[in-house]
Structure formats: C-alpha cells, structure tokens
Design a protein around this motif. Structure first.
Motif, mmCIF file in Angstrom:
data_model
loop_
_atom_site.group_PDB
_atom_site.id
_atom_site.type_symbol
_atom_site.label_atom_id
_atom_site.label_comp_id
_atom_site.label_asym_id
_atom_site.label_seq_id
_atom_site.Cartn_x
_atom_site.Cartn_y
_atom_site.Cartn_z
ATOM 1 N N TYR A 1 1.197 3.549 0.166
ATOM 2 C CA TYR A 1 1.279 3.907 1.712
ATOM 3 C C TYR A 1 2.145 2.923 2.363
ATOM 4 C CZ TYR A 1 -0.895 5.177 6.249
ATOM 5 O OH TYR A 1 -1.059 5.557 7.374
ATOM 6 N N THR A 2 3.068 3.172 3.127
ATOM 7 C CA THR A 2 4.044 2.630 3.892
ATOM 8 C C THR A 2 3.966 2.854 5.328
ATOM 9 O OG1 THR A 2 6.176 3.955 3.352
ATOM 10 C CG2 THR A 2 5.723 2.190 1.728
ATOM 11 N N VAL B 1 3.456 6.553 6.128
ATOM 12 C CA VAL B 1 4.015 7.334 5.284
ATOM 13 C C VAL B 1 3.684 7.315 3.839
ATOM 14 C CG1 VAL B 1 6.336 8.190 4.546
ATOM 15 C CG2 VAL B 1 6.154 7.337 6.752
ATOM 16 N N VAL B 2 3.246 8.159 2.987
ATOM 17 C CA VAL B 2 2.837 8.183 1.792
ATOM 18 C C VAL B 2 4.075 8.443 1.025
ATOM 19 C CG1 VAL B 2 1.383 9.267 -0.148
ATOM 20 C CG2 VAL B 2 0.381 8.778 2.164
ATOM 21 N N GLY C 1 6.190 -1.368 2.011
ATOM 22 C CA GLY C 1 4.673 -1.295 1.759
ATOM 23 C C GLY C 1 4.097 -2.396 0.709
ATOM 24 N N SER D 1 -0.666 -1.212 -0.271
ATOM 25 C CA SER D 1 -1.783 -0.178 0.167
ATOM 26 C C SER D 1 -1.554 1.092 -0.783
ATOM 27 C CB SER D 1 -1.808 0.251 1.706
ATOM 28 O OG SER D 1 -2.306 -0.926 2.257
ATOM 29 N N ILE D 2 -2.556 1.749 -1.334
ATOM 30 C CA ILE D 2 -2.290 2.947 -1.852
ATOM 31 C C ILE D 2 -2.961 4.273 -1.312
ATOM 32 C CG2 ILE D 2 -1.794 1.472 -4.177
ATOM 33 C CD1 ILE D 2 -4.559 2.487 -5.155
ATOM 34 N N VAL D 3 -2.733 5.404 -1.889
ATOM 35 C CA VAL D 3 -3.359 6.618 -1.591
ATOM 36 C C VAL D 3 -3.567 7.182 -2.803
ATOM 37 C CG1 VAL D 3 -3.015 8.801 -0.595
ATOM 38 C CG2 VAL D 3 -1.972 6.770 0.647
ATOM 39 N N LEU E 1 -6.112 3.529 1.003
ATOM 40 C CA LEU E 1 -6.388 4.066 2.585
ATOM 41 C C LEU E 1 -6.660 5.381 2.666
ATOM 42 C CD1 LEU E 1 -3.076 2.043 4.063
ATOM 43 C CD2 LEU E 1 -5.772 1.299 3.865
ATOM 44 N N ARG E 2 -6.256 6.278 1.518
ATOM 45 C CA ARG E 2 -6.629 7.653 1.867
ATOM 46 C C ARG E 2 -6.549 8.322 0.583
ATOM 47 N NH1 ARG E 2 -1.566 9.964 4.973
ATOM 48 N NH2 ARG E 2 -2.383 11.648 3.671
ATOM 49 N N MET F 1 -5.464 11.918 -0.942
ATOM 50 C CA MET F 1 -4.484 13.014 -0.680
ATOM 51 C C MET F 1 -4.813 14.171 -1.651
ATOM 52 S SD MET F 1 -0.643 11.648 -1.670
ATOM 53 C CE MET F 1 -0.231 11.459 -3.419
#
Length: 116
Positions: A36-37, A40-41, A56, A71-73, A111-112, A114
């Motif tokens: 996650y940057t 934007v993924v 990121g 940070s990752i999704v 963070l998320r 998806m």
C-alpha cells in the motif's frame, strides 16, 4: 594449503534504494498481498524499479542494524496473520543473506483487505 589474507581494498556503500528493492522483491514472493503506497495498492510485479512504488517502503540502517516498514493489503480469503508473518520472514531472510546486516525489526501494518 595457503591461508587467505585480508587485503584492505577500500569500502563499499549500498544505496538506500537497494534496501527498499530487496524488501519489495522479498514481499513479491508472498502470494495474496500487495504493498500500500499512500492511497494506492500496488501489485509488486507491476511496479518494481519505479520510485513511486518504493515510496511505500521505509528502511533505515543504524549501528549496522537495519529496520524496515511497509504497509500491505491482503487479498480476501487469506489468513492475515499468516501472510504478514510470511512477508516478515521473507524480508528478514533476504536482508540477512544479501547485505549481511543484523535485522532490528520489520514492521508490517495491514491496512486493508481487497478482492482478488
């Protein structure tokens, strides 16, 4: 057998972006996650080598120890804890083997979730 001699040849430096690239490539090996940057993924294979992608990832070297944060999704359906731990292990092993510095810590906020 002749003993190996240490001959001072000078120093070498590793640019900070090299550490970031190592972290990105090690993360790429983990199925089901993306970096996650800043809103934007980014699928790693699509962006490797682009400066905006590496934003990121934060690495820091201090007292011959390296720290990393990214940070990752996680894709829906994968175990979040397992994916984060797998990424940490991959990053740790890559940094240890490629640059020979002690790894202080690897921080990976998730963070998320998806859809794939």
């Amino acid at each position: 057998m002749e003993k190996e001699k240490n001959i001072p040849l000078g120093n070498f430096l590793i640019a900070p972006g090299v550490f970031d690239s190592i972290v990105a490539l090690a993360t790429e090996e983990v199925e089901g996650i993306a970096i996650y940057t800043g809103g934007v993924v980014v699928k790693i294979t699509e962006r490797i080598g682009r400066k905006s992608f590496l934003k990121g990832i934060r690495t820091r070297v201090e007292d011959r120890k390296i720290s990393a944060e990214l940070s990752i999704v996680v894709e829906y359906g994968y175990n979040i804890k397992e994916k984060a731990l797998e990424a940490q292990r991959n990053i740790y092993q890559a940094l240890q083997s490629m640059v020979g510095l002690d790894v202080d810590r690897i921080t990976i906020p998730v963070l998320r979730v998806m859809t794939p």
